[in-house]
Design a protein around this motif. Structure first.
Motif, PDB file in Angstrom:
ATOM      1  N   GLU A 199       0.828  -1.202   0.000  1.00 11.81           N
ATOM      2  CA  GLU A 199       0.000   0.000   0.000  1.00 11.81           C
ATOM      3  C   GLU A 199       0.866   1.258   0.000  1.00 11.81           C
ATOM      4  N   ILE A 200       2.026   1.195   0.634  1.00  8.73           N
ATOM      5  CA  ILE A 200       2.895   2.379   0.731  1.00  8.73           C
ATOM      6  C   ILE A 200       3.470   2.765  -0.636  1.00  8.73           C
ATOM      7  N   PRO A 201       4.157   1.863  -1.362  1.00 11.28           N
ATOM      8  CA  PRO A 201       4.622   2.255  -2.704  1.00 11.28           C
ATOM      9  C   PRO A 201       3.475   2.519  -3.681  1.00 11.28           C
ATOM     10  N   LEU A 202       2.338   1.833  -3.495  1.00  4.91           N
ATOM     11  CA  LEU A 202       1.193   2.087  -4.369  1.00  4.91           C
ATOM     12  C   LEU A 202       0.720   3.523  -4.228  1.00  4.91           C
ATOM     13  N   THR A 203       0.625   4.002  -2.981  1.00  3.35           N
ATOM     14  CA  THR A 203       0.166   5.364  -2.743  1.00  3.35           C
ATOM     15  C   THR A 203       1.213   6.388  -3.160  1.00  3.35           C
ATOM     16  N   LEU A 204       2.482   6.129  -2.816  1.00  2.00           N
ATOM     17  CA  LEU A 204       3.531   7.081  -3.161  1.00  2.00           C
ATOM     18  C   LEU A 204       3.744   7.189  -4.666  1.00  2.00           C
ATOM     19  N   SER A 205       3.458   6.114  -5.415  1.00  2.00           N
ATOM     20  CA  SER A 205       3.698   6.146  -6.858  1.00  2.00           C
ATOM     21  C   SER A 205       2.799   7.127  -7.585  1.00  2.00           C
TER      22      SER A 205
END
Length: 447
Positions: A199-205
């Protein structure tokens, strides 16, 4: 009574269905007419003053109705594509080219016994598949399918999508914990670790994209990408698009990141103890989620409903039937007859074995195919939402095909590889993408 029972026993299954449904439909029709006559004015006034409620009911009904056919289509696509990749024929018996086999699978799930094993927490065990399914379906509300064709245009639509989509892990955890099974619990814990990590890289991307777009409204993001394909955000955020695709694959529990139901390790993970319709909710939610993730990738990075090129010249078609008047009625009455005769003539003249009525049937079928293609073409040119829906669904199913392709090609990774890839590679890459985007905006933006 004996004669009626004897007559009923002689009826075929279709006859019994017809004679059962006809009285019910007649009663419902009479009741509907009575309600309209008695309360039609009051109902119309209520609907007029509460259009927001009408729009909400229509939107949620449309989303619920489209979810099951979407799942059936992707299931059939998965069976057929993977079969062809393995030099097999795949489904070819039920329906044209086996296209109704996924419907049979759905009916089979409905007919299975809905069994609750001993020791399960029945309330949580029952609610878990509903939570997973509704989290997936509710995410469709903010997806813009075409100009003006969306459930709700929130100014924080992307935030809503991430918030609702993240609720699916709650349902998976509920299923794993309540099943009273060690494999189910492992699957639930894996789903929590996997979703939280990716969820973290998905949101930051997508933060870099948001800096460029200046909004979290998915409808406005789609409008920002109008024109030529060079306006699509994938060309401005290539690294962000790649990170988002990989992280979304893990969020959707698709190969090679389907560790939550790894059959070679933990039987079926969170779904091990489920059967019947409760398993069906998990089953449908997984495939609807494939469509949802593909639709979001298209909306954010690949132009949403916009065509990859601008139409070369302006076309204005007046599709209002009232403006055509009696000419439309004449066309509807005469053109089908003349066209059917003209199209039937070659079949009748080509072979003496073709009878006149057979040639007329073939001509009528061919006319309907050509008329349908013409209507679709006119609607594509004259109606923005038809053209937008065509491009949106076309691009979305390209990514659906990609997910199916990956399932038939890639092996499943280990759990340590899954977690390490998220924290050691995707997270630094997403932060790098964010910093580079912010720096580029600061340099290029006018002062």
């Amino acid at each position: 009574m004996t004669a009626m029972a004897r007559t009923w026993g002689r009826l075929t299954l279709a006859g019994k269905v017809i004679f059962t449904l006809l009285p019910i439909l007649a009663i419902l029709t009479i009741g509907l007419i009575a309600v309209v006559v008695l309360f039609g004015g009051a109902i119309l006034d209520f609907l007029t003053t509460n259009l927001w409620l009408v729009r909400f009911v229509v939107a949620i009904t449309a989303v619920l109705l489209m979810s099951i056919p979407t799942a059936f289509l992707i299931i059939y696509m998965e069976m057929k594509v993977i079969a062809l990749m393995n030099l097999r024929i795949g489904p070819d018996r039920v329906g044209p080219f086996g296209s109704l086999l996924s419907v049979v699978h759905g009916l089979k799930v409905l007919m299975k016994e809905d069994f609750s094993p001993t020791g399960v927490d029945r309330i949580v065990f029952t609610l878990a598949p509903i939570v997973v399914f509704m989290a997936t379906v509710m995410a469709l509300l903010v997806i813009p399918f075409a100009p003006g064709l969306f459930g709700q245009d929130f100014n924080i639509g992307l935030l809503y999508f991430f918030a609702i989509g993240g609720m699916s892990v709650v349902g998976l955890l509920m299923a794993g914990w309540s099943s009273f099974n060690k494999y189910s619990l492992l699957g639930g814990l894996r789903s929590a670790a996997q979703v939280i990590s990716y969820e973290i890289p998905l949101t930051l991307s997508v933060v870099g994209l948001l800096l460029l777009a200046g909004t979290m409204s998915l409808n406005q993001i789609a409008l920002n990408q109008s024109g030529w394909f060079t306006s699509w955000y994938v060309f401005q955020q290539p690294l962000g698009a790649l990170i988002f695709f990989i992280a979304a694959t893990a969020e959707a529990n698709r190969t090679p990141f389907d560790l939550t139901e790894a059959d070679s390790e933990i039987v079926a993970g969170f779904a091990t103890e489920y059967s019947g319709m409760r398993f069906g909710f998990f089953f449908f939610a997984e495939y609807v989620n494939v469509f949802v993730v593909s639709a979001l990738i298209v909306t954010l990075f690949f132009g949403a409903w916009n065509a990859p090129f601008a139409w070369p010249w302006p076309v204005a078609l007046n599709l209002d039937p009232g403006s055509l008047g009696i000419g439309l009625l004449i066309l509807i009455a005469i053109v089908p007859v003349i066209a059917t005769l003209l199209l039937a003539a070659p079949f009748w003249l080509a072979s003496s074995r073709v009878k006149g009525w057979q040639a007329l049937v073939m001509g009528f079928v061919l006319f309907n195919l050509l008329a349908g293609a013409a209507i679709v073409g006119i609607a594509y040119i004259g109606l923005d939402w038809v053209a937008g829906l065509f491009w949106f669904l076309g691009k979305t199913y390209v990514f659906v095909f990609t997910f199916v392709w990956m399932r038939g090609t890639l092996p499943r990774v280990r759990i340590d590889q899954l977690m390490g890839f998220a924290w050691k590679w995707l997270l630094p890459a997403s932060l790098l993408n964010l910093f580079v985007t912010a720096a580029a905006i600061a340099v290029v933006a006018p002062r």
